[in-house]
Design an enzyme around this catalytic site. Structure first.
Site, PDB file in Angstrom:
ATOM      1  N   LYS A  15      46.254   9.968  59.943  1.00  0.00           N
ATOM      2  CA  LYS A  15      45.111   9.237  59.364  1.00  0.00           C
ATOM      3  C   LYS A  15      44.431  10.039  58.258  1.00  0.00           C
ATOM      4  O   LYS A  15      44.219   9.531  57.142  1.00  0.00           O
ATOM      5  CB  LYS A  15      44.122   8.910  60.480  1.00  0.00           C
ATOM      6  N   THR A  16      44.086  11.283  58.559  1.00  0.00           N
ATOM      7  CA  THR A  16      43.373  12.101  57.577  1.00  0.00           C
ATOM      8  C   THR A  16      44.246  12.362  56.362  1.00  0.00           C
ATOM      9  O   THR A  16      43.770  12.348  55.219  1.00  0.00           O
ATOM     10  CB  THR A  16      42.931  13.434  58.220  1.00  0.00           C
TER      11      THR A  16
ATOM     12  N   ARG B 125      46.735  12.063  73.995  1.00  0.00           N
ATOM     13  CA  ARG B 125      46.403  13.473  73.720  1.00  0.00           C
ATOM     14  C   ARG B 125      47.594  14.373  74.011  1.00  0.00           C
ATOM     15  O   ARG B 125      47.623  15.527  73.588  1.00  0.00           O
ATOM     16  CB  ARG B 125      45.223  13.940  74.582  1.00  0.00           C
TER      17      ARG B 125
END
Length: 702
Positions: A50-51, A622
């Site tokens: 995403k980033t 996670r």
């Protein structure tokens, strides 16, 4: 006349991109980065970059000629803002001055803009921004001004601040938030609302703004001053927002206003990771984006670079049960690995023993403690595990919080029990008596001195009722002290065998539950923590032994903090909420039983159940290499009684049989041979529940 020659040059070709996007991005990311003008929604699955996608899109906009000062980049944390700015600098710093981009948190951007335009709202441009402590001090003053005479416990300044903050971010009146989220304060509603109003008045008089005011007044600026809104809309040619699923109503409104008529807006987020409604996050911002921006371009990132295919198969199977979402299925960029395991255990102690043993095995296999984490729905669910880790000498840290037994409210309740165990415990007495309304430090000292002056061996209940002791009480403390005295009389009565668990329950019922409601926000679930403590304590027959076990964890923590040989690595314990955005090689998820995960109060509607399932999805995603889903089949809240738990609906609804995206792990015990310590014969424990016989004497839990 002189003749001069003028040379015509060939027009330069259109510059090619300075960055090889196709080589650095996958196809999904590239499509989102290369999207044209207009509203763009990027649904970025867990671990999908995403980033990376957002920073490359900023670089691409700069390449296309958008001036740096024409870009507004909004994030949620200062850390995320710094990281994003650093990445943009690495990508585009050679051809653009990225320092001129207005990037940072919503509050930072609002602060910058209000410094330029606050005069339009009647504020000095030198207005002061209150930090949390300053805001609390001002609220203390506002409460004192009211000169409250009610004998009911008025909420702490922090709680009134939370009411005002929530009302601002939800764009609702304080009265509505009071009804919806803090109904325990309704009997004091007139005074609470008057205090909140006075707080707002005092800020305006002194040209002060708290953090929430920064957003509120920016919205006022944009809605009440068309000329300034047009000026800012012209300045910001492109608006980009990270973690859009976490925006609240006020932030969503600001994004829409700043996008203006041009609507050159890019928002990036994952609807399947929207888990903060208790903080005011508005799920409709992201799920309703296509309705607010008809014809918007929607791009989905599904290539996951974090987890194995097996872990993603489990996560996909779970989240597919949610009806309200942007459908997507994560695919793995990594090769196959170990199957996730579902682990039923007999009770919470066996759950803790399994996790601790498996952690030691993984460490022996070369995996560091830093690469492992244990996740749970509420901090109280780590109670048994913290004791087990301390016994085995496994160093651990609790993310964004203190260890369970070191929390203030747990230490309060334990102080009552310490006083029952030892009436001469000065520290315990002073801690609990300070919880009596109207008793301050000076009164506490006088009370203790007068208690010690009584004949040795005087029962605590009699001592608290003695006139020499009561003489030191101010009038406003007398009613509360009588209730405290009555509680201690019940706790120390000699008749009947009472376990520590019963004592904890009596503390809660004797007024401490009311204290929690007045002192802490409801979502902190401190009362639930104490009920979990009572359940755990109920397994001990002896109070002194129970307190000794608790001291073991505190001593272990002290040795870690102060010892010369402090460990250089720690196991992470965390709620799922605190773990969002992080990753570990091995993840254990605990207490997957209905009522624990999902929480009972969080499944009252379809929307709430779907958010709980999104929380489960966050927990699963996670994990990078290994994932264990663990749940106890029984609890033992009282001596001699076991109650059967129902496995979490999130486990039950997964495919079963040959299609199961997990392995079922059946625990076995190693029994010593008669008369020999450390024998090795193995005895398999038959699986409990649907796949095996239930232990005798179990009762169903409603």
């Amino acid at each position: 006349m002189a003749t001069r020659t003028y040379t015509l040059k060939v027009a330069p070709a259109k510059p090619s991109p300075r960055i090889d996007y196709a080589a650095l991005l996958n196809e999904e990311q590239l499509r989102a980065v290369e999207a044209g003008e207009g509203p763009v929604l990027v649904i970025a699955g867990a671990g999908s970059g995403k980033t990376r996608t957002l920073t490359f899109r900023v670089a691409r906009l700069l390449e296309r000629g958008v001036p740096p000062e024409g870009i507004l980049l909004l994030t949620f944390t200062n850390k995320a803002a710094r990281e994003m700015t650093r990445r943009v600098e690495e990508l585009a710093g050679s051809f653009a001055d990225v320092r001129r981009i207005l990037g940072g948190t919503f509050h930072h951007a609002a602060h910058v803009l209000l410094r330029q335009h606050a005069g339009a709202l009647g504020f000095s441009t030198n207005f002061t921004v209150l930090d949390r402590e300053d805001a609390r001090d001002l609220m203390v003053t506002c409460i004192a001004e009211r000169k409250l005479k009610s004998d009911k416990r008025f909420p702490r300044p922090e709680l009134v601040l939370d009411l005002v903050s929530m009302a601002t971010n939800l764009q609702q009146p304080v009265s509505q938030v009071l009804v919806d989220r803090r109904p325990q304060f309704l009997p004091l509603a007139p005074e609470v609302l008057a205090t909140a109003a006075r707080y707002q008045q005092r800020k305006a008089q002194m040209h002060l703004m708290d953090f929430d005011d920064l957003l509120l007044h920016l919205k006022r600026l944009l809605t009440q001053h068309d000329d300034i809104r047009a000026q800012l809309a012209e300045r910001f040619r492109c608006v980009l927002v990270d973690e859009y699923q976490d925006t609240n109503r006020l932030q969503g409104d600001l994004v829409d206003l700043l996008a203006g008529e041009r609507k050159d807006l890019t928002v990036v987020g994952d609807d399947c990771q929207s888990i903060y409604s208790f903080r005011g996050a508005d799920f409709t911002n992201i799920i309703g984006f296509p309705e607010r921006y008809p014809g918007c371009a929607v791009f989905t990132l599904t290539r996951n670079y974090r987890s194995t295919p097996e872990i993603l198969g489990l996560a996909n199977a779970s989240i597919s049960r949610n009806a309200r979402q942007f459908p997507k299925e994560l695919t793995a960029a990594r090769p196959s690995g170990a199957m996730p395991v579902v682990v039923p255990t007999r009770d919470a102690d066996e759950q803790a023993a399994f996790v601790a043993q498996r952690i030691l095995e993984l460490r022996d296999e070369g995996m560091s403690l830093e690469a492992m984490a244990v996740l749970y729905r509420a901090h109280s669910h780590s109670l048994e595990l913290q004791l087990e880790l301390a016994r085995r000498g496994i160093p651990f840290r609790v993310r964004s919080g203190v260890r369970f037994f070191e929390q203030s409210h747990i230490k309060d309740v334990l102080a009552y029990l310490k006083l029952v165990n030892n009436a001469g415990d000065e520290l315990a007495f002073k801690r609990v008596v300070r919880r009596v309304p109207g008793v301050g430090p000076a009164t506490t000292e006088h009370l203790w001195t007068s208690l010690r002056a009584l004949p040795e061996g005087t029962p605590l209940a009699d001592a608290l009722a003695h006139e020499d002791v009561r003489a030191h009480l101010p009038r406003k403390a007398q009613k509360g002290f009588q209730r405290f005295s009555d509680l201690m009389a019940r706790l120390t009565r000699p008749e009947g065998a009472r376990t520590p668990g019963v004592l904890v329950e009596e503390v809660l019922a004797g007024g401490y539950a009311e204290y929690l409601k007045a002192e802490y926000a409801a979502e902190e679930q401190r009362e639930e923590d104490i009920r979990q403590l009572a359940q755990f304590a109920g397994r001990f027959e002896d109070l002194a032994r129970f307190l000794t076990e608790i001291a073991l964890v505190s001593e272990f923590a002290a040795e870690e903090a102060l010892g010369a040989d402090a460990p250089d690595e720690y196991l992470t314990l965390s709620t799922v909420h605190q773990a969002k955005g992080l990753e570990w090689r091995a993840v254990f998820v605990l207490w997957l039983a209905d009522g624990r995960f999902p929480l009972s109060l969080a499944t009252r509607s379809d929307a709430e159940e779907e958010e709980e399932r999104r929380l489960f999805y966050v927990a699963l995603t996670r994990a990078k290499d290994e994932l264990a889903l663990v749940y106890p089949l029984t609890v033992q809240p009282r001596e001699g009684e076991r109650i059967l738990l129902r496995v979490s609906r999130f486990i039950e609804e997964l495919p079963s049989g040959e299609d199961a995206p997990y392995d079922r792990l059946v625990l076995a015990t190693v029994a010593a041979a008669p008369g020999e310590a450390g024998g090795q014969p193995t005895r398999a424990v038959p699986p409990l529940g649907p796949d095996g016989p239930l232990p005798s004497g179990l009762e169903s839990e409603d």
